[in-house]
Write a protein that holds these residues in place. Structure first.
Motif, mmCIF file in Angstrom:
data_model
loop_
_atom_site.group_PDB
_atom_site.id
_atom_site.type_symbol
_atom_site.label_atom_id
_atom_site.label_comp_id
_atom_site.label_asym_id
_atom_site.label_seq_id
_atom_site.Cartn_x
_atom_site.Cartn_y
_atom_site.Cartn_z
ATOM 1 N N ASN A 105 23.184 -9.223 -5.988
ATOM 2 C CA ASN A 105 24.459 -9.840 -5.589
ATOM 3 C C ASN A 105 24.453 -10.257 -4.119
ATOM 4 O OD1 ASN A 105 25.348 -9.540 -8.165
ATOM 5 N ND2 ASN A 105 26.641 -7.747 -7.760
ATOM 6 N N ASP A 142 27.868 -20.220 -17.399
ATOM 7 C CA ASP A 142 27.926 -18.770 -17.540
ATOM 8 C C ASP A 142 26.936 -18.330 -18.627
ATOM 9 O OD1 ASP A 142 29.938 -19.169 -15.770
ATOM 10 O OD2 ASP A 142 31.538 -18.306 -16.990
ATOM 11 N N TYR A 200 25.526 -13.492 -15.880
ATOM 12 C CA TYR A 200 25.587 -14.424 -14.751
ATOM 13 C C TYR A 200 26.693 -15.454 -14.946
ATOM 14 C CZ TYR A 200 20.957 -12.511 -13.858
ATOM 15 O OH TYR A 200 19.911 -11.655 -13.629
ATOM 16 N N LEU A 211 26.110 -6.955 -12.083
ATOM 17 C CA LEU A 211 25.992 -8.409 -11.851
ATOM 18 C C LEU A 211 27.332 -9.097 -12.121
ATOM 19 C CD1 LEU A 211 22.474 -9.007 -13.453
ATOM 20 C CD2 LEU A 211 23.054 -9.302 -11.031
ATOM 21 N N THR A 253 21.344 -16.641 -9.498
ATOM 22 C CA THR A 253 21.047 -15.431 -10.291
ATOM 23 C C THR A 253 20.503 -14.286 -9.432
ATOM 24 O OG1 THR A 253 18.821 -16.282 -10.695
ATOM 25 C CG2 THR A 253 20.504 -16.737 -12.384
ATOM 26 N N ARG A 288 22.741 -13.458 -4.141
ATOM 27 C CA ARG A 288 23.599 -14.508 -4.708
ATOM 28 C C ARG A 288 24.652 -14.969 -3.706
ATOM 29 N NH1 ARG A 288 25.617 -11.609 -9.981
ATOM 30 N NH2 ARG A 288 25.947 -13.610 -11.027
#
Ligand code: BES
Ligand code: ZN
Ligand code: ZN
Length: 502
Positions: A183, A479, A483, A138, A488, A186
């Motif tokens: 990801n 942050d 993350y 992540l 997320t 995201r």
């Protein structure tokens, strides 16, 4: 933070990471380092005596061994807290702490020897590895993709990871793979609405389908009318970026007869939510590019399903893609829509638009797919954020067996859900004086429950379903652990874990 993270084998690590419990000493760790240079062990012993080497959770002590003899350049002694308190899931936070420290050192070959400590605490090593892998994976994602020539972007390092126990290495790889799915979600979430239109989302789904071997199809234009997908047509009407319902399907190699019914995943994919004619006010619109995060999570989950999870049941995914905009063609409060299943809906608020497109997918899936069960993810209500904050996703599910599965997946994945109630009184609240139901009761009560009650009118009797309202968990404001501020990818991991049991 990192360009990429991969599992590798190497003779000499740049950095060696070992764990230490607050209520234990460093000796078990040293004993496990058979054939290690005595000088290496000596500097570790010294570092463990320093206050930051005490083993308190979050603390890290560094030791610098003499060079030669295959010694690493640096040793990190990571505090694990109390041995009888630690859980495998804690390694998500521990992984993020380690990764952040390593990113400052620029070391690239990392030996993560946390297996001895994890075994001492009788933890599931594969799960520990997975949690560490998730965090490292992540942390390869950042929110810099739209920085241009006006910013000096720092070059990022790529990490190679090795570990001391086989199950831990296997877990690390699973964690990295799950993070890749998150990801992807995201990156899509972060893409701004002038780029990420419904068509763009369809192209991304198609690209994924081609890359990992999924079936792809789309319902758009006149076909939306043919299929009576009235929610998409109306919510998407005002925008020049036209709506569509995107379908992805995974089929296992040999489908057994008793496992032939598909699991259906549905994601709200509102590429922008202005509120429509019931326009959002007081800055409430900012961030609504993320109103597509249900769909982004479903895409990320389909990536994981096709590449690593490979369940033995078919999985069908629908992304309800539209832009809720304003123009003289916009749908309006007072309009009445007739759905595919015959239910009529009075529009009272064009900002309660997500449920209108999701209703299409629910009807359609119940008609076409004979679902084993349906799980739907949506950034549906501000109400769920008020109720649960960013700590839990709001879960609405009245089927005990399905709820148990979702809760088990939440436990494994670390993506927490909290059950909220469904009740006939909420369904009553949705009754309209002029149509069957309305899309939002103006009395401002139980907003999150109203969303679930509305959706229930579009699920066929006997079909199990679960509504996950992710409005509070789909992004973080600063942050947090692994993350960075922003999306997320919530939903990818819980869906992957849910499907891994199928
Ligand atoms: N997309 C929003 C919900 C939302 C709020 C998502 C905050 C993410 C963060 C949804 O379409 C919406 O506008 N919901 C309204 C419903 C109301 C008009 C009945 C809300 O929750 O205020
Ligand atoms: Zn809205
Ligand atoms: Zn919305």
């Amino acid at each position: 933070m990192f360009e990429a993270v991969a599992i590798a084998e190497f003779d000499r690590p740049h950095a060696l990471v070992i764990g230490r419990f607050q209520d234990g000493d460093i000796e078990p760790q040293l004993k496990a380092m058979k054939k290690a240079d005595p000088a290496l062990l000596a500097v570790i012993r010294d570092a463990a005596k320093r206050p930051e080497g005490s083993g308190e959770s979050g603390k890290i002590a560094e030791a610098f061994p003499p060079s030669g003899g295959g010694n690493p350049d640096r040793v990190l002694i990571v505090g694990l807290g109390k041995k009888d308190k630690i859980k495998a899931a804690d390694f998500r936070g521990i992984g993020a702490t380690i990764a952040k420290r390593l990113s400052a050192t620029k070391d690239t070959k990392i030996q993560l020897n946390l297996g001895t400590a994890a075994a001492e605490a009788e933890l599931d090593l594969a799960l520990v590895g997975r949690c560490l892998g998730e965090s490292f994976g992540l942390l390869t994602w950042d929110n810099q993709q739209f920085k241009g020539k006006g910013t000096d972007i720092k070059k990022r390092t790529s990490l190679e990871l090795a570990s001391d126990r086989k199950p831990l290495v296997k877990g690390l790889q699973l964690g990295l793979d799950l993070a890749a799915g998150a990801n992807l979600a995201r990156t899509l979430s972060e893409t701004p609405p002038n780029i990420a239109t419904p068509k763009f989302m369809a192209e991304q789904a198609k690209k994924l389908a081609k890359a990992v071997g999924l079936e792809y199809s789309i319902i758009e234009g006149k076909d939306l009318e043919k299929e009576k997908l009235t929610g998409h047509i109306n919510v998407g009407k005002a925008s020049e970026n036209k709506p569509c319902m995107i379908r992805l399907a995974y089929t296992p190699e040999n489908v057994k007869k008793n496992k032939s019914k598909p699991i259906v995943l549905i994601g709200k994919t509102m590429t922008y939510d202005t509120g429509g004619l019931s326009l959002k006010i007081n800055n409430g619109m900012v961030g609504m590019k993320r109103d597509k995060d249900g769909g982004c999570a479903v895409i990320g989950a389909m990536h994981a399903i096709a590449t690593i999870i490979k369940p033995s049941r078919p999985v069908v995914a629908y992304l309800c893609a539209a832009e809720n905009s304003i123009s003289d063609e916009a749908y309006r409060p007072d309009d009445i829509l007739t759905y595919r299943n015959g239910v009529t809906v009075e529009i009272t608020n064009t900002d309660a638009e997500g449920r209108l497109v999701l209703a299409d997918a629910l009807c359609y899936a119940c008609d076409k797919d004979e679902p084993q069960y349906i799980v739907e993810l949506s950034t549906l209500t501000g109400g769920v954020v008020t109720a649960l904050g960013s700590t839990f996703c709001g879960m609405f599910c009245d089927d005990d067996a399905l709820r148990a599965k979702v809760e088990a997946a939440a436990e494994t994945s670390g993506e927490r859900v909290w059950r909220l109630p469904m009740h006939s009184e909420y369904r009553e609240m949705m009754k309209s004086p002029v149509a069957d139901i309305l899309n939002s009761n103006p009395n401002r009560k139980a907003h999150a429950g109203q969303g679930a009650a509305f959706l229930s009118y579009f699920v066929k009797e006997g079909v199990s379903w679960c509504h996950l309202d992710i409005a509070g968990v789909h992004a973080v404001e600063s942050d947090t652990g692994p993350y960075v501020k922003g999306p997320t990818g919530w939903g990818v991991k819980i869906l992957a874990d849910l499907l891994s049991g199928e």
